[in-house]
Every structure is written in C-alpha cells, then in structure tokens.
Design a protein around this motif. Structure first.
Motif, mmCIF file in Angstrom:
data_model
loop_
_atom_site.group_PDB
_atom_site.id
_atom_site.type_symbol
_atom_site.label_atom_id
_atom_site.label_comp_id
_atom_site.label_asym_id
_atom_site.label_seq_id
_atom_site.Cartn_x
_atom_site.Cartn_y
_atom_site.Cartn_z
ATOM 1 N N GLU A 1 -1.722 4.088 -0.903
ATOM 2 C CA GLU A 1 -2.614 4.957 -1.679
ATOM 3 C C GLU A 1 -1.840 5.859 -2.629
ATOM 4 O O GLU A 1 -2.209 6.023 -3.802
ATOM 5 C CB GLU A 1 -3.450 5.814 -0.715
ATOM 6 N N ARG A 2 -0.762 6.432 -2.149
ATOM 7 C CA ARG A 2 -0.016 7.411 -2.950
ATOM 8 C C ARG A 2 0.751 6.766 -4.095
ATOM 9 O O ARG A 2 0.857 7.348 -5.185
ATOM 10 C CB ARG A 2 0.958 8.169 -2.047
ATOM 11 N N TYR A 3 1.271 5.552 -3.849
ATOM 12 C CA TYR A 3 2.133 4.932 -4.845
ATOM 13 C C TYR A 3 1.568 3.622 -5.395
ATOM 14 O O TYR A 3 1.313 3.502 -6.590
ATOM 15 C CB TYR A 3 3.521 4.676 -4.243
ATOM 16 N N ALA B 1 -0.263 -7.165 3.753
ATOM 17 C CA ALA B 1 0.589 -6.703 4.847
ATOM 18 C C ALA B 1 -0.176 -5.781 5.786
ATOM 19 O O ALA B 1 -0.051 -5.887 7.020
ATOM 20 C CB ALA B 1 1.818 -5.987 4.291
ATOM 21 N N TYR B 2 -0.977 -4.876 5.236
ATOM 22 C CA TYR B 2 -1.763 -3.983 6.088
ATOM 23 C C TYR B 2 -2.725 -4.789 6.950
ATOM 24 O O TYR B 2 -2.877 -4.526 8.158
ATOM 25 C CB TYR B 2 -2.531 -2.958 5.253
ATOM 26 N N ALA B 3 -3.379 -5.775 6.354
ATOM 27 C CA ALA B 3 -4.323 -6.601 7.118
ATOM 28 C C ALA B 3 -3.604 -7.344 8.244
ATOM 29 O O ALA B 3 -4.120 -7.451 9.364
ATOM 30 C CB ALA B 3 -5.021 -7.587 6.186
ATOM 31 N N ALA B 4 -2.389 -7.842 7.965
ATOM 32 C CA ALA B 4 -1.632 -8.555 8.992
ATOM 33 C C ALA B 4 -1.273 -7.628 10.144
ATOM 34 O O ALA B 4 -1.400 -7.996 11.325
ATOM 35 C CB ALA B 4 -0.359 -9.141 8.384
ATOM 36 N N LEU B 5 -0.828 -6.422 9.833
ATOM 37 C CA LEU B 5 -0.451 -5.480 10.884
ATOM 38 C C LEU B 5 -1.667 -5.047 11.700
ATOM 39 O O LEU B 5 -1.569 -4.828 12.911
ATOM 40 C CB LEU B 5 0.253 -4.274 10.262
ATOM 41 N N ALA B 6 -2.818 -4.942 11.059
ATOM 42 C CA ALA B 6 -4.043 -4.621 11.801
ATOM 43 C C ALA B 6 -4.403 -5.760 12.751
ATOM 44 O O ALA B 6 -4.779 -5.530 13.910
ATOM 45 C CB ALA B 6 -5.187 -4.365 10.821
ATOM 46 N N ILE C 1 1.699 3.081 6.198
ATOM 47 C CA ILE C 1 1.588 2.080 5.145
ATOM 48 C C ILE C 1 0.372 2.359 4.267
ATOM 49 O O ILE C 1 0.435 2.228 3.034
ATOM 50 C CB ILE C 1 1.529 0.678 5.761
ATOM 51 N N ALA C 2 -0.736 2.761 4.885
ATOM 52 C CA ALA C 2 -1.920 3.110 4.094
ATOM 53 C C ALA C 2 -1.636 4.281 3.170
ATOM 54 O O ALA C 2 -2.053 4.290 1.993
ATOM 55 C CB ALA C 2 -3.084 3.431 5.033
ATOM 56 N N GLU C 3 -0.903 5.278 3.665
ATOM 57 C CA GLU C 3 -0.569 6.437 2.839
ATOM 58 C C GLU C 3 0.334 6.047 1.677
ATOM 59 O O GLU C 3 0.128 6.477 0.537
ATOM 60 C CB GLU C 3 0.119 7.508 3.688
ATOM 61 N N PHE C 4 1.357 5.214 1.949
ATOM 62 C CA PHE C 4 2.257 4.777 0.877
ATOM 63 C C PHE C 4 1.477 3.966 -0.159
ATOM 64 O O PHE C 4 1.672 4.129 -1.375
ATOM 65 C CB PHE C 4 3.394 3.950 1.469
#
Length: 340
Positions: free
Chosen positions: A319-321, A297-302, A314-317
């Motif tokens: 990494e954190r979870y 999902a992160y790659a798609a949004l990028a 999204i990156a923070e979520f």
C-alpha cells in the motif's frame, strides 16, 4: 537431502592449487552450478550496518556473522524448511548480531543488501523445473530490484543496482550454459575474465577459480541453489518483506504462474536494469509488474497460512509503496528535498 551451503559461506574445495584447462574450468563451473531439488527450503543473508565488523566469522544461534566490508557485516542463516522457519531463525540471529557490530552513524553503506536462497528446482522445465525457475527468477529480478530500491544517489534510486544497468534481463542459453558463460566472462578483482586468463596463458588454479566464483554477485546466482540478490537494505525488520515476496513467487505454484504472466514479457524490454535502478517504480512497466507480483505473493502467503504479522507487513509495503509507484528510496529523496 539438502545440498547447499549457508549463503555466503566460503567453499573448502579450493584449498588445492591444481591448475586447470579452459574446458576443465567450464565443466567444474557447470557441475557446481545446480544441485537439483524441489522447492521448499529457504535461506537468507542480511547485510547490517557495522561500525566494527567482526575480524572473523562468529557463530550465532542458527547461522553466522561475518564482515562484508569496512562498514557492513552480514548475517547468514542456514537453509530452513519453509519461509516461516527461515524468518524466525534470521530474526533471532539478527537480534544477537546487531549489538556485536554497533551501527555506524550516517547513511547505510550503498553496498548493503539482502540475498535470498531458494532451491534450484528439478531437472527439466516442468512446474518445479530448474529451467522455469531460472527464467522466472531473472524476469522477476528487476521488478524486485525496483520495488526495494533504497540506495539513492547520483540520479539513481538504487546506486547498488546501477552497476547492473548493462545486464540483459534473461541471459542467453540454458541455465548451466548461461551460468558458465557469465562466470567465464565476468572480470575478476584485477579486471580480467577467467577466459581471458586462459587465452593469455595465465590459467587460474582451482583455488583461484573458487575465489572468483565466490566473488560473483549477479542478480540471480547459481550456488547449487538459486541466490536472488536484488533487494537493497531495508529499514528495521523490513528485510522480511523481500525474502517473503521472492520465496512466495518462486515456490508457490499458483504465485509462480501469476508472476510468470506478469514478468515474462520483460525479457524483451530494453534497458530494464537501468530503468529499475534509476526510475524504479516510477517506470510504468515495472510498476505494473510489481503490482501484479505483490498481490500474487500476498495471496500465496494467505493460502499458506503465513503469520498475520508477516502478511500485514507485506500489505503495508504494498500500500505504501507498490500501489503508489514509490520505493523506500523515495522517502529518502523526499526528506532530502524538504531539507534543501
């Protein structure tokens, strides 16, 4: 032309009192299930804690505010062209709505959640097809439910999802067939299914069938569009993350392929909804699927050029979870343990 309603908007077709036959009810449910359209438009409905939910629907700038329960109100946005427009409109409406309902003290009501509305897809099973999107939405649903678990209690990380613990991951049959079977067998407010009412000689009216369909809250619903109802309430502006993740994984062609590869095998997993609600991402199978899906999902949004603030959230979520096998519910459980 877009043909869906606002999420949670009542239908007006049920004003008549025509009594139905069992076959007519099935045909009506099937007809309303999907309005085929290619991916693109995105809608959302976000529950907010409320000390004083509104007595009637209140129009906001883009969508509306309504009561969901005695302690929860819902802000429902319109279908918007693209994820960014959806998030921007929802953010404006939420800012307008929160002062109107006054957040209550104490924990967030366990029924509060976030629903995402996406186009049903085109007829058939191709890359943009309804069949493929229906299947992916179902195999993805317990993964997202686990990742966004945030209503701990009674041994569950998501008490809200615990009610779904007996559900199969992927219902049997083609999309319309599966939705008709679910809607006809699901109990109504009196504990009887629509099919049972026909068999007992107490056939519902068209208006009663409408109300029954509106009351159904499965993980993946057929509302003309697809309604994804798997994420618990998230703190602050965390509601953006489940909306973005679901939209990216279902609407971006490459992300959809990646998500299918990560989740297709889950249809064969036993007790997955119970594991999602109880163990969430401490379950290794769900954790592995979540990692792959969030990265996709992160790659798609990028690739899509999504706003940096959204990608950072999204990156923070992640990494954190997600990468740590945790969910927001674990933060609450840790605080409770520290105070014990």
């Amino acid at each position: 032309m877009l043909s869906w309603r606002l999420p949670d908007e009542p239908t007006r077709a049920g004003r008549h009192v025509t009594q139905l036959t069992e076959q007519a009810a099935e045909l009506l449910i099937a007809e309303r299930a999907f309005a085929p359209a290619p991916p693109g438009f995105v809608g959302a409905a976000v529950d907010v804690p409320a000390a004083s939910p509104p007595d009637s629907r209140t129009r906001l700038r883009h969508g509306y505010l309504a009561a969901r329960s005695a302690r929860v109100a819902v802000v429902s946005g319109p279908p918007s062209p693209g994820l960014t427009n959806c998030l921007d409109r929802m953010a404006e409406d939420l800012a307008l709505a929160r002062p109107l309902v006054a957040a209550p003290g104490g924990p967030v009501a366990g029924g509060a959640g976030i629903r995402i509305a996406l186009e049903a897809g085109l007829e058939g099973g191709g890359p943009l097809g309804l069949v493929r999107r229906w299947q992916l939405a179902h195999t993805l649903a317990p993964v997202l439910a686990a990742a966004f678990a945030n209503t701990p209690g009674g041994g569950w990380r998501s008490a809200r999802q615990a009610a779904r613990r007996h559900l199969p991951v992927l219902p049997l049959g083609a999309p319309r067939e599966a939705w008709v079977a679910y809607a006809m067998e699901a109990p109504d407010s009196h504990g009887r299914s629509v099919r049972a009412r026909f068999r007992e000689g107490a056939a519902p009216t068209a208006a009663e069938l409408d109300r029954h369909l509106e009351s159904l809250r499965p993980p993946v619903g057929a509302r003309g569009h697809l309604e994804i109802d798997v994420a618990d309430h998230q703190p602050g502006d965390g509601w953006r993350v489940p909306v973005a993740i679901a939209a990216a994984l279902l609407d971006d062609p490459q992300a959809a392929l990646d998500a299918t590869a990560a989740t297709a095998h889950l249809a064969r997993e036993s007790g997955l909804w119970e594991r999602a609600a109880r163990e969430a991402l401490t379950d290794p199978v769900l954790a592995a699927a979540a990692r792959d899906c969030f990265i996709a999902a992160y790659a798609a949004l990028a690739r899509q050029g999504a706003p940096r603030s959204l990608r950072d959230a999204i990156a923070e979520f992640t990494e954190r979870y997600v990468l740590r096998g945790r969910t927001p519910a674990d933060d609450i459980l840790d605080r409770s343990a520290a105070q014990a």
